[in-house]
Motif scaffolding. Sequence first.
Motif, PDB file in Angstrom:
ATOM      1  N   VAL A  95       6.128  -5.627  -1.394  1.00 54.73           N
ATOM      2  CA  VAL A  95       5.270  -4.681  -0.865  1.00 54.73           C
ATOM      3  C   VAL A  95       5.245  -3.416  -1.695  1.00 54.73           C
ATOM      4  CG1 VAL A  95       6.984  -3.991   0.665  1.00 54.73           C
ATOM      5  CG2 VAL A  95       4.679  -3.369   1.362  1.00 54.73           C
ATOM      6  N   VAL A  96       3.785  -2.931  -1.671  1.00 52.68           N
ATOM      7  CA  VAL A  96       3.934  -1.432  -2.337  1.00 52.68           C
ATOM      8  C   VAL A  96       3.698  -0.635  -1.234  1.00 52.68           C
ATOM      9  CG1 VAL A  96       2.354  -0.039  -3.628  1.00 52.68           C
ATOM     10  CG2 VAL A  96       3.235  -2.251  -4.755  1.00 52.68           C
ATOM     11  N   VAL A  97       4.250   0.347  -1.355  1.00 57.80           N
ATOM     12  CA  VAL A  97       4.252   1.663  -0.060  1.00 57.80           C
ATOM     13  C   VAL A  97       3.857   2.774  -0.645  1.00 57.80           C
ATOM     14  CG1 VAL A  97       5.317   2.457   1.932  1.00 57.80           C
ATOM     15  CG2 VAL A  97       5.927   0.123   1.275  1.00 57.80           C
ATOM     16  N   ASP A  98       2.747   3.329  -0.080  1.00 57.40           N
ATOM     17  CA  ASP A  98       2.306   4.636  -0.371  1.00 57.40           C
ATOM     18  C   ASP A  98       3.594   5.584  -0.247  1.00 57.40           C
ATOM     19  OD1 ASP A  98       0.547   6.822  -1.448  1.00 57.40           O
ATOM     20  OD2 ASP A  98      -1.126   5.831  -0.441  1.00 57.40           O
ATOM     21  N   LYS A  99       3.503   6.821  -0.871  1.00 61.03           N
ATOM     22  CA  LYS A  99       4.457   8.066  -0.820  1.00 61.03           C
ATOM     23  C   LYS A  99       4.164   8.992   0.595  1.00 61.03           C
ATOM     24  CE  LYS A  99       1.815  11.381  -1.421  1.00 61.03           C
ATOM     25  NZ  LYS A  99       1.647  12.371  -0.541  1.00 61.03           N
TER      26      LYS A  99
END
Length: 353
Positions: free
Chosen positions: A93-97
């Motif tokens: 997963v890529v998670v926004d800041k």
Amino acid sequence: MTLRVALIGYGTGGAVFHAPLISSVPELRLAAVVTGNPERQAAVRKRHPDAKVLDSPDRLWGSTGEYDLVVVTAPNRQHVPLARTALTSGLPVVVDKPVAATAADARSLAALSAVRGLPVIPFHNRRWDGDFRTVARLAATGALGAIQRFESRFERWRPTIKPGWKESADPRDAGGILFDLGSHLVDQAIALFGRPSRVYAEIEVRRPGAVAADDVFLALAHPNGVRSHLWMSATAAQLGPRFRVLGDRAAYTVHGMDGQEDALRAGRTPREEDWGRMPPETHGLLGTVDDARPEPTEPGAYQDFYAGVARTLRGEAPPPVTLADAIAGLDVIEAALRSAREGTIVAPHAPGH
């Protein structure tokens, strides 16, 4: 094999940043977008006709074998729950800041990531701003000598509040400018100089009717002697320099913002040949009071984040941004909140404690 990406969220983050950046990397394919908003669903079908449109994340978890990566760009309070579900479903997963509203939540996500053997990659795209890349180059090559002070600003003139969760004072929303713009500024300072050992903060709510912080100053003391001064504001009627970096040999000062966000909002993409290039009149100055010259700005390259993600998923390289760095940034933000509350200088949470 092209990696199939499922994007959760199609607000500004999903529509302006993630979807076009994912689509600009040949190794990735935007395979699905999750949004329950009918207008946003129509916008997805128009701009990304080959992507499935799903009205709920639950539809995604029922078909995880069709995807290789999940990208979370939902409101902040949903980051950790959605990322945890992605990991337990067997997907990186890529998670926004910011990755989480608290460092403790981010650490729990790191523990699950380790157990599942799947990466969680924070979306700190501002490391690929052209002006920041220029600062990093000047620091690495010694053009400034020994850096003494790093000044960095994200200032805006927005005296009228725009309602939404980013203006919330509920800690679960991680609202306010410290979590929003501050996440970028703190991450850039950590990327250059490492975890600070001390944090001092002034956190204010300036605008009538506001309840979340909209004017913040941070002072970070790094173990190598560098001092980072970071400003973030929605109430700046005149803007200071984006960066001013002072070394014992020379300084670098640049004004204005990296142009990639405006280009993305205008519908442009990194597939264009001149992507990320700033015109000469926007270049910063390198040198001293008596001898300064324009310094060309490195091209901005947000697409390099997702190219790095693709290499990570193929086992060819470490993540382009580590979860440990994002946790360090949240430690700094929490130290800043305590500093402002108590009027003291605070040591951030130490790794391993």
